[in-house]
Design a protein around this motif. Structure first.
Motif, PDB file in Angstrom:
ATOM      1  N   ARG A  74      -3.456   2.657   0.874  1.00 58.34           N
ATOM      2  CA  ARG A  74      -1.484   2.074   0.432  1.00 58.34           C
ATOM      3  C   ARG A  74      -1.756   1.932   2.269  1.00 58.34           C
ATOM      4  NH1 ARG A  74       1.603   6.085  -2.529  1.00 58.34           N
ATOM      5  NH2 ARG A  74       3.145   5.152  -1.972  1.00 58.34           N
ATOM      6  N   GLU A  77       1.757   0.611   4.322  1.00 59.08           N
ATOM      7  CA  GLU A  77       2.055   1.723   4.164  1.00 59.08           C
ATOM      8  C   GLU A  77       1.885   2.988   5.033  1.00 59.08           C
ATOM      9  OE1 GLU A  77       3.538   3.364   0.510  1.00 59.08           O
ATOM     10  OE2 GLU A  77       2.344   2.412  -0.378  1.00 59.08           O
ATOM     11  N   ARG A 105      -7.083  -3.714   6.482  1.00 56.83           N
ATOM     12  CA  ARG A 105      -7.395  -3.348   5.415  1.00 56.83           C
ATOM     13  C   ARG A 105      -6.234  -4.399   4.590  1.00 56.83           C
ATOM     14  NH1 ARG A 105     -11.007   1.008   4.528  1.00 56.83           N
ATOM     15  NH2 ARG A 105     -12.710   0.502   5.871  1.00 56.83           N
TER      16      ARG A 105
ATOM     17  N   VAL B 219       1.581   8.866 -11.614  1.00 64.59           N
ATOM     18  CA  VAL B 219       1.582   7.983 -10.302  1.00 64.59           C
ATOM     19  C   VAL B 219       1.157   6.503 -10.242  1.00 64.59           C
ATOM     20  CG1 VAL B 219       2.495   7.943  -7.919  1.00 64.59           C
ATOM     21  CG2 VAL B 219       2.837  10.140  -9.096  1.00 64.59           C
ATOM     22  N   ARG B 221       1.386   3.266  -7.952  1.00 62.06           N
ATOM     23  CA  ARG B 221       1.928   2.622  -7.012  1.00 62.06           C
ATOM     24  C   ARG B 221       1.154   1.713  -6.309  1.00 62.06           C
ATOM     25  NH1 ARG B 221       6.883   5.303  -5.625  1.00 62.06           N
ATOM     26  NH2 ARG B 221       7.773   6.074  -7.260  1.00 62.06           N
ATOM     27  N   TRP B 222       1.548   0.763  -5.678  1.00 66.48           N
ATOM     28  CA  TRP B 222       1.195  -0.681  -4.701  1.00 66.48           C
ATOM     29  C   TRP B 222       2.070  -0.353  -3.746  1.00 66.48           C
ATOM     30  CZ3 TRP B 222       3.290  -5.187  -4.155  1.00 66.48           C
ATOM     31  CH2 TRP B 222       2.070  -6.140  -3.484  1.00 66.48           C
ATOM     32  N   ARG B 223       1.469  -0.750  -2.558  1.00 69.94           N
ATOM     33  CA  ARG B 223       2.523  -0.445  -1.949  1.00 69.94           C
ATOM     34  C   ARG B 223       3.812  -0.107  -1.140  1.00 69.94           C
ATOM     35  NH1 ARG B 223       0.009  -6.757   0.733  1.00 69.94           N
ATOM     36  NH2 ARG B 223      -2.322  -6.214   0.740  1.00 69.94           N
ATOM     37  N   GLY B 224       3.771   1.480  -2.196  1.00 69.96           N
ATOM     38  CA  GLY B 224       5.255   1.798  -2.457  1.00 69.96           C
ATOM     39  C   GLY B 224       5.824   1.518  -3.494  1.00 69.96           C
ATOM     40  N   LEU B 315     -22.011  -4.294  -4.437  1.00 69.01           N
ATOM     41  CA  LEU B 315     -20.722  -4.079  -3.655  1.00 69.01           C
ATOM     42  C   LEU B 315     -20.601  -4.487  -2.399  1.00 69.01           C
ATOM     43  CD1 LEU B 315     -22.118  -0.289  -3.237  1.00 69.01           C
ATOM     44  CD2 LEU B 315     -20.166  -1.029  -5.374  1.00 69.01           C
ATOM     45  N   GLU B 317     -19.915  -5.424   1.873  1.00 73.46           N
ATOM     46  CA  GLU B 317     -20.795  -5.251   2.635  1.00 73.46           C
ATOM     47  C   GLU B 317     -21.056  -3.834   3.304  1.00 73.46           C
ATOM     48  OE1 GLU B 317     -18.653  -8.405   5.691  1.00 73.46           O
ATOM     49  OE2 GLU B 317     -17.061  -6.220   6.151  1.00 73.46           O
ATOM     50  N   ASP B 318     -19.247  -3.080   2.838  1.00 72.98           N
ATOM     51  CA  ASP B 318     -19.525  -1.795   3.282  1.00 72.98           C
ATOM     52  C   ASP B 318     -20.201  -0.908   2.752  1.00 72.98           C
ATOM     53  OD1 ASP B 318     -18.924  -2.345   6.205  1.00 72.98           O
ATOM     54  OD2 ASP B 318     -16.660  -2.629   5.111  1.00 72.98           O
ATOM     55  N   GLY B 319     -20.121  -1.080   1.139  1.00 72.46           N
ATOM     56  CA  GLY B 319     -20.714  -0.650   0.205  1.00 72.46           C
ATOM     57  C   GLY B 319     -19.665   0.126  -0.381  1.00 72.46           C
ATOM     58  N   GLY B 347      -6.384  -8.475  -0.046  1.00 79.53           N
ATOM     59  CA  GLY B 347      -6.672  -6.950   1.554  1.00 79.53           C
ATOM     60  C   GLY B 347      -7.911  -7.204   1.424  1.00 79.53           C
ATOM     61  N   ARG B 375      -8.120 -12.717   2.291  1.00 75.21           N
ATOM     62  CA  ARG B 375      -7.279 -11.352   2.482  1.00 75.21           C
ATOM     63  C   ARG B 375      -5.605 -11.689   1.950  1.00 75.21           C
ATOM     64  NH1 ARG B 375     -10.178  -7.031   4.215  1.00 75.21           N
ATOM     65  NH2 ARG B 375     -11.594  -7.291   5.567  1.00 75.21           N
ATOM     66  N   GLU B 376      -5.187 -12.738   2.020  1.00 72.69           N
ATOM     67  CA  GLU B 376      -3.744 -12.031   1.494  1.00 72.69           C
ATOM     68  C   GLU B 376      -3.907 -12.651   0.095  1.00 72.69           C
ATOM     69  OE1 GLU B 376      -5.283 -13.807   4.073  1.00 72.69           O
ATOM     70  OE2 GLU B 376      -4.723 -13.405   6.253  1.00 72.69           O
ATOM     71  N   THR B 411       6.094  -6.859   1.591  1.00 76.93           N
ATOM     72  CA  THR B 411       5.007  -6.470   0.674  1.00 76.93           C
ATOM     73  C   THR B 411       3.791  -7.011   1.633  1.00 76.93           C
ATOM     74  OG1 THR B 411       4.953  -7.906  -1.115  1.00 76.93           O
ATOM     75  CG2 THR B 411       5.900  -6.027  -1.349  1.00 76.93           C
TER      76      THR B 411
END
Lengths: 348, 576
Positions: A74, A77, A105, B219, B221-224, B315, B317-319, B347, B375-376, B411
């Motif tokens: 997250r 947050e 991220r 639970v 949740r995404w970004r709270g 995957l 680039e970071d695996g 993201g 990413r946005e 968000t």
């Protein structure tokens, strides 16, 4: 009536003690950390939320909250929690490397760059500065600024040659800049530091291919395939461990995989645990000895060899290790770790 | 004049005369800002005729996972007039499903030319079909009778609709897989000359038992923010493969071809082709939050094996596994091998895997410039085509979030998002193009599928995007070739066997070695189905060119092709 009064008294005392503990930030932090180690992120977060409400001026709890949210992916947050914590405990800024990473991220690259700058400015030692350089390199990479990324990452590995993630990212930059030889060296460095880094093995194969060395590429590809199989097996074994915690057979296999890949630092404590569970078995202790020898903790390795030879005077491997250590010491290479007076305590 | 051109002229004349019997809408108006630029992407308003708002779930902000993924789009020539018609796919709602009522079904729009469309769903026999909670429609001539058929995936039983002279008939149920089907692809997977089917399945979903945030300690949740649950926590479904037996009949070959041995995964996107140039079909499958598959057929056992991990295609680039959504394949670095692109969650970046040798891929989104802006947004449909006809391939991505809560302040993103275009630049770089000069890129919706097709037969590729609970976005490519000094070259292939359009054939321009090798494929992107036409952009000139076709059976054939027209290349009529 009297026993009831006593019982109520005990409960009241316990409740009071528990309430006191709940107000103790160190206790709360420890409990949360224990939950995090058990991958119970939500449990840890609930606890930290309660703690933060009770201790609104405690920056460390908010930072741990940030770490928890980071583990829960997250990102926004997490970043907010880190900032909250750092506002209360600004002296910790140089240690919070995950704040700029969370911003990366979250796709907030400008803010990540600013956080990376602050991290570098406040880093407390070479390790911290290397981490900050790595993060700045990572941000430059995500922005497609390869020259900038390379400069930061080269500084990072210069300051901290054991920073595998910086070597890996540097390898990627070099590969994209068509410097295949340097890229291959960087990926080999990663594999030296992290033997199960399958992405490094993959990119080593690509670099070797670019160098016109198909045999090296094939070898890297085979290594990558072995790593992938091993990682999958490790995942399965860890899942098995959740069902049967401390199962010696599972632990043994996990240690063996690390050992086979030369990940002696990872294998050693697991062999120690297995040996503690099966004190009569020599094989885990032999492997533990080998790990200590390979990580150049010669004093510990020698003590383990002696224990083994006491039980099995004919044991060739223990004898060989002992001879090798004597030769090394006579050759001028002293123990590289602090000697201990007795074999490392093997705990369950 | 080619047939399509004649039809276009006839329709334009009809339109100009104001035929009172015509069911066509008036000439479509341009939404947003008009531009005088020689290359501009302009959205056309609902009076293009594409006015059907596909709906999924409650129609606003679905709180179940099935409500946010079920919309697809496709083009096909259902009536054989040479123009690309449009099929829109809508889902259903939980209430309708509970009451046993049919889903919102398909809408078929006939292309009248001039970017005008008319709803012919009823005349085509689609209005009365209950196809359930539909997700996507893949078009191809699966029975080899010369027209486009449709395979419709659904949350529930999928359907094969055979086209019989412009009317669709529900075929027997060999392809009626009951899982939640998402994208599918028709391709000659076993090299026997007809089109087999690979089907991506997503997950096992039951609204009665699906986890919900706050219920039973769940639970989500995404970004709270409390959001819908899934896919994590729901059982992934196994993909399927079906062998074409001819005459519109198939058999489930999942076991025999090794697909049943793959771990069940959250499959959302699939693209097929001979990516590594070894002459055998491959499949690349995007899995949501799990490792992607790269399936290659073992020539000895005939079974597909997954090589994605060791080839660097599984995957990031970071695996790490990412939320793979949509896919496309094209030769972006000019080495004659296909590179692969996969859209991902917000993201994350959209991965660009450049082939640097057969079976060796290097993730290159950041160094290429494709990571900027990605990413946005949350990417779905993706296509790699030369939209500005400058000879370099461009990348278009349709975006939109899965959580309606993304529209809330703080968000860092939005539920409705703008689609993104990166234009190809020299040395393998891409440049993100803003909406300035391209009002079609200013459209902000909850987009999903996307495809490119020359809908107005003017040589350049227009764009179609489907949107959740909204009408589709039709973007006209307004490109002034004269002003830009550019030509186009378009080809379609024709064969006499069960793979009539030559799906899987690769075509290169012998006189322009820098031009990308293009492969014929109908399905790509996310829940989208395009046309089989290949289009290159070239500097303006006069000389005809030579094209070499590598047919799926391995034969090579050369043809003379002419600029600024659609060339039909028929197998056996070329030279060696």
């Amino acid at each position: 009536m009297r026993p009831l009064v006593v019982l109520i008294g005990i409960l009241l005392f316990a409740g009071q003690a528990s309430g006191q503990l709940d107000r103790d930030p160190r206790y709360l932090k420890k409990r949360a950390e224990r939950l995090l180690a058990q991958f119970d992120y939500q449990g840890a977060l609930d606890l930290l939320d309660r703690s933060a409400a009770k201790l609104p001026r405690d920056g460390e709890i908010r930072i741990l909250r940030g770490e928890t949210l980071f583990l829960m992916e997250r990102w926004d947050e997490a970043a907010a929690a880190y900032e909250d914590g750092l506002a209360l405990a600004p002296a910790l800024r140089g240690r919070i490397t995950n704040l700029p990473l969370a911003l990366v991220r979250a796709g907030r690259l400008d803010e990540a760059a600013a956080a990376g700058r602050r991290l570098l400015d406040t880093a407390e030692d070479d390790h911290g500065r290397a981490n900050a350089r790595f993060i700045r390199g990572l941000i430059a990479w995500h922005r497609g600024r390869l020259a900038e990324a390379r400069a930061e990452l080269e500084l990072a590995v210069k300051q901290e040659p054991r920073l595998a993630k910086a070597w890996y990212r540097l390898g990627l930059v070099l590969l994209h800049e068509d410097e295949a030889k340097a890229a291959a060296a960087a990926f080999e460095q990663v594999l030296e530091l992290d033997r199960l880094h399958h992405a490094a093995a993959h990119n080593l194969a690509l670099a070797a291919l670019r160098l016109g060395d198909p045999a090296r590429a094939r070898a890297a590809r085979e290594l990558q395939a072995r790593i992938i199989r091993a990682r999958q097996e490790l995942l399965d074994l860890r899942a098995g461990l959740e069902k049967k915690p401390k199962d010696p057979a599972i632990l043994r296999r996990i240690a063996d995989i690390h050992f086979e890949f030369g990940s002696y630092f990872e294998a050693a404590p697991i062999y120690a645990a297995v040996a503690a569970a099966e004190p009569e078995a020599l094989e885990p202790r032999l492997r533990f000895m080998r790990c200590k020898f390979e990580t150049r903790e010669y004093h510990e390795a020698r003590l383990q060899a002696r224990v083994i030879l006491e039980r099995d005077p004919e044991n060739a491997e223990a004898r060989r290790i002992l001879d090798a250590i004597v030769a090394l010491v006579e050759g001028g290479e002293g123990p590289s770790s602090r000697p201990s007076s007795r074999p490392a305590e093997i705990k369950e | 004049m080619p047939r399509q051109g004649l039809i276009l002229v006839a329709l334009l004349v009809l339109g100009a005369c104001g035929d009172p019997d015509s069911t066509a809408s008036p000439a479509p108006t341009r939404a947003g800002l008009a531009t005088n630029l020689p290359f501009s992407l302009v959205e056309l308003g609902p009076d293009s005729g594409l006015d059907f708002a596909t709906r999924s779930g409650r129609g606003d902000d679905g709180d179940q996972i099935v409500e946010v993924k079920s919309t697809g789009i496709g083009v096909l020539d259902f009536d054989g007039d040479g123009l690309q018609d449009v099929v829109l796919v809508a889902g259903s709602s939980l209430e309708r499903r509970r009451r046993g009522e049919p889903g919102f079904g398909l809408r078929l729009y006939r292309n009248l030319g001039g970017l005008r469309f008319v709803d012919v769903s009823a005349a085509a026999g689609l209005a009365d079909l209950d196809l359930g909670w539909t997700c996507a429609a893949a078009a191809a001539d699966v029975d080899g009778d010369g027209d486009d058929d449709l395979y419709v995936t659904a949350w529930g039983r999928n359907s094969l609709l055979l086209n019989e002279g412009g009317r669709f008939r529900l075929a027997v149920g060999e392809l009626a897989d009951p899982s939640w089907g998402t994208s599918s692809v028709f391709h000659d997977l076993d090299g026997d000359g007809d089109l087999d089917l690979y089907l991506c399945n997503y997950l096992d979903f039951d609204p009665a038992t699906a986890p919900r945030d706050g219920v039973d300690g769940q639970v989500c949740r995404w970004r709270g923010l409390a959001v819908m649950c899934g896919p994590k926590g729901l059982p992934p479904a196994a993909d399927r493969v079906f062998e074409n037996l001819g005459g519109g009949h198939f058999r489930d070959a999942s076991e025999a071809w090794g697909i049943a041995a793959l771990p069940p995964s959250y499959g959302l996107g699939v693209v097929a082709g001979d990516f590594d140039g070894d002459g055998r079909a491959e499949l690349y499958v995007a899995n949501d939050g799990m490792a992607n598959f790269h399936l290659e057929r073992d020539p000895i056992t005939g079974r597909f094996e997954d090589h994605a991990l060791e080839e660097g295609l599984a995957l990031s680039e970071d695996g790490a596994p990412q939320a793979g959504m949509g896919l496309d394949a094209a030769d972006l670095n000019g080495d004659g091998l296909d590179d692969l692109i996969c859209t991902n969650f917000g993201g994350e970046v959209n991965d660009l895997y450049l082939s640097i040798a057969p079976g060796f891929y290097l993730e290159s989104s950041a160094p290429s410039g494709l990571a900027l802006g990605a990413r946005e947004t949350l990417g779905w449909g993706v296509l790699v085509r030369d939209l500005d006809l400058d000879g370099r391939l461009d990348v278009f991505v349709a975006n939109g979030h899965v959580y309606a809560q993304a529209a809330r302040a703080g968000t860092g993103t939005d539920y409705a998002q703008k689609n993104l275009l990166w234009l190809g630049r020299p040395e393998g770089r891409f440049e993100l193009v803003g909406e300035r000069g391209h009002p079609g890129l200013a459209v902000q919706k909850v987009s999903r599928g996307a495809l490119a097709a020359d809908l107005d037969e003017d040589g350049d590729l227009d764009l179609l995007v489907c949107n959740l609970n909204d009408r589709p976005t039709l973007i006209e490519n307004r490109l002034d070739r004269v002003a830009l000094g550019r030509d186009f070259l378009a080809v379609r292939l024709r064969r006499g066997d069960g793979n009539r359009e030559g799906i899987g054939a690769r075509v290169r321009l012998l006189d322009r070695p820098e031009a990308p090798v293009l492969e014929v494929r109908r399905q790509y992107s996310f829940q989208s189905s395009g046309e089989a036409r290949l289009v290159w952009g070239l500097p303006a000139g006069h000389a005809p060119l030579r094209a070499e076709v590598l047919w799926p059976d391995g034969r090579r054939e050369r043809f003379v092709v002419r600029r600024n027209r659609l060339n039909l290349l028929v197998a056996g009529e070329g030279g060696s």
